[in-house]
Design an enzyme around this catalytic site. Structure first.
Site, PDB file in Angstrom:
ATOM      1  CE  LYS A   9      -3.793  -2.480   2.314  1.00  0.00           C
ATOM      2  NZ  LYS A   9      -4.700  -2.553   3.500  1.00  0.00           N
ATOM      3  CE1 TYR A  49      -9.205  -3.137   0.227  1.00  0.00           C
ATOM      4  CE2 TYR A  49      -8.527  -1.275  -1.123  1.00  0.00           C
ATOM      5  CZ  TYR A  49      -8.221  -2.278  -0.206  1.00  0.00           C
ATOM      6  OH  TYR A  49      -6.936  -2.406   0.256  1.00  0.00           O
ATOM      7  CG  ASN A 112      -3.688  -2.592   6.991  1.00  0.00           C
ATOM      8  OD1 ASN A 112      -3.618  -1.997   5.911  1.00  0.00           O
ATOM      9  ND2 ASN A 112      -4.619  -3.480   7.252  1.00  0.00           N
ATOM     10  CG  HIS A 115      -4.796  -6.505  -0.415  1.00  0.00           C
ATOM     11  ND1 HIS A 115      -6.037  -6.668   0.157  1.00  0.00           N
ATOM     12  CD2 HIS A 115      -4.754  -7.352  -1.473  1.00  0.00           C
ATOM     13  CE1 HIS A 115      -6.713  -7.575  -0.550  1.00  0.00           C
ATOM     14  NE2 HIS A 115      -5.955  -8.001  -1.546  1.00  0.00           N
ATOM     15  CD  GLU A 126      -8.115  -9.525  -3.822  1.00  0.00           C
ATOM     16  OE1 GLU A 126      -6.948  -9.893  -3.541  1.00  0.00           O
ATOM     17  OE2 GLU A 126      -9.007  -9.350  -2.968  1.00  0.00           O
TER      18      GLU A 126
HETATM   19  P1  GTP Z   1      -6.539  -6.496   3.212  1.00  0.00           P
HETATM   20  O1  GTP Z   1      -5.509  -7.569   3.011  1.00  0.00           O
HETATM   21  O2  GTP Z   1      -5.992  -5.095   3.029  1.00  0.00           O
HETATM   22  O3  GTP Z   1      -7.835  -6.749   2.469  1.00  0.00           O
HETATM   23  O4  GTP Z   1      -6.863  -6.529   4.783  1.00  0.00           O
HETATM   24  P2  GTP Z   1      -7.805  -7.559   5.542  1.00  0.00           P
HETATM   25  O5  GTP Z   1      -8.356  -8.600   4.615  1.00  0.00           O
HETATM   26  O6  GTP Z   1      -7.029  -8.006   6.722  1.00  0.00           O
HETATM   27  O7  GTP Z   1      -8.958  -6.590   6.011  1.00  0.00           O
HETATM   28  P3  GTP Z   1     -10.360  -6.250   5.317  1.00  0.00           P
HETATM   29  O8  GTP Z   1     -10.454  -6.859   3.957  1.00  0.00           O
HETATM   30  O9  GTP Z   1     -11.427  -6.538   6.308  1.00  0.00           O
HETATM   31  O10 GTP Z   1     -10.238  -4.674   5.170  1.00  0.00           O
HETATM   32  C1  GTP Z   1      -9.567  -4.118   4.058  1.00  0.00           C
HETATM   33  C2  GTP Z   1      -8.751  -2.936   4.506  1.00  0.00           C
HETATM   34  O11 GTP Z   1      -9.619  -1.917   4.930  1.00  0.00           O
HETATM   35  C3  GTP Z   1      -7.853  -3.206   5.724  1.00  0.00           C
HETATM   36  O12 GTP Z   1      -6.618  -3.793   5.390  1.00  0.00           O
HETATM   37  C4  GTP Z   1      -7.670  -1.803   6.261  1.00  0.00           C
HETATM   38  O13 GTP Z   1      -6.703  -1.089   5.498  1.00  0.00           O
HETATM   39  C5  GTP Z   1      -9.044  -1.191   6.004  1.00  0.00           C
HETATM   40  N1  GTP Z   1      -9.912  -1.346   7.160  1.00  0.00           N
HETATM   41  C6  GTP Z   1     -10.629  -2.436   7.537  1.00  0.00           C
HETATM   42  N2  GTP Z   1     -11.313  -2.209   8.668  1.00  0.00           N
HETATM   43  C7  GTP Z   1     -11.027  -0.944   9.020  1.00  0.00           C
HETATM   44  C8  GTP Z   1     -11.421  -0.114  10.099  1.00  0.00           C
HETATM   45  O14 GTP Z   1     -12.179  -0.506  10.991  1.00  0.00           O
HETATM   46  N3  GTP Z   1     -10.886   1.146  10.119  1.00  0.00           N
HETATM   47  C9  GTP Z   1     -10.031   1.603   9.163  1.00  0.00           C
HETATM   48  N4  GTP Z   1      -9.550   2.852   9.243  1.00  0.00           N
HETATM   49  N5  GTP Z   1      -9.647   0.856   8.129  1.00  0.00           N
HETATM   50  C10 GTP Z   1     -10.129  -0.396   8.058  1.00  0.00           C
HETATM   51 MG    MG Z   2      -9.309  -8.171   2.816  1.00  0.00          MG
END
Ligand code: GTP
Ligand code: MG
Length: 149
Positions: A9, A49, A112, A115, A126
């Site tokens: 990212k 997303y 974070n 991805h 993806e």
């Molecule tokens: P990815 O590998 O990035 O998809 O992460 P993930 O699969 O562990 O998480 P998820 O798919 O649920 O969420 C996608 C991304 O959205 C996360 O990696 C974060 O960058 C962001 N995100 C998810 N939940 C939150 C939240 O509660 N607050 C914020 N600020 N960002 C969030």
């Molecule tokens: Mg995810």
């Protein structure tokens, strides 16, 4: 063997950990089959997303990931989807174990670093969104017999 989509990212790029993240996957024994840096267009991020559309973090998420270039990669190997997610750590870096990418480089969920696809269907989807078929290389790892039995 399977493939997964791993994206560094904009914060990972700015923090200078592109090489470290690629190194971790290489050292583990996974095979890099596609790589590019790009400024992701909004439409691509909306598709990527789409599962999060309507959530409260959706708009800030698109702004964050669209805020600078990202490094998109595809990795191949046995269990790379599941193992790759473990290497990333928990979504919230504060809950990620040290030794994971997020556990070593991140503090908050909204920054974070990286991805990773969370399932076989997500990985296929993806990879197809981010890469044209000819951008993914089929090549033979000469060390393969020392990585797999
Ligand atoms: P990815 O590998 O990035 O998809 O992460 P993930 O699969 O562990 O998480 P998820 O798919 O649920 O969420 C996608 C991304 O959205 C996360 O990696 C974060 O960058 C962001 N995100 C998810 N939940 C939150 C939240 O509660 N607050 C914020 N600020 N960002 C969030
Ligand atoms: Mg995810």
């Amino acid at each position: 063997s399977e493939r997964t989509f791993i994206m560094i990212k904009p914060d990972g790029v700015q923090r200078g950990v592109v090489g470290d993240i690629i190194r971790r996957f290489e050292q583990r024994g996974y095979k890099l089959v596609a790589l590019k840096m790009l400024q992701p267009p909004k439409a691509l991020l909306e598709s990527h997303y789409e599962e999060h559309k309507g959530k409260k973090f959706y708009e800030p998420l698109l702004e964050y990931i669209g805020s600078g270039p990202v490094v998109a990669t595809v990795w191949e190997g046995v269990n790379v989807i599941t193992v790759g997610r473990k290497m990333l750590g928990a979504t919230d870096p504060a809950k990620s174990e040290p030794g994971t990418i997020r556990g070593d480089f991140g503090i908050v969920t909204g920054r974070n670093i990286v991805h990773g696809s969370d399932s076989e269907s997500a990985a296929k989807r993806e990879i197809g969104l981010w890469f044209r078929p000819e951008e993914v290389s089929d090549w033979k790892h000469t060390a393969e017999k020392w990585i797999y039995e």
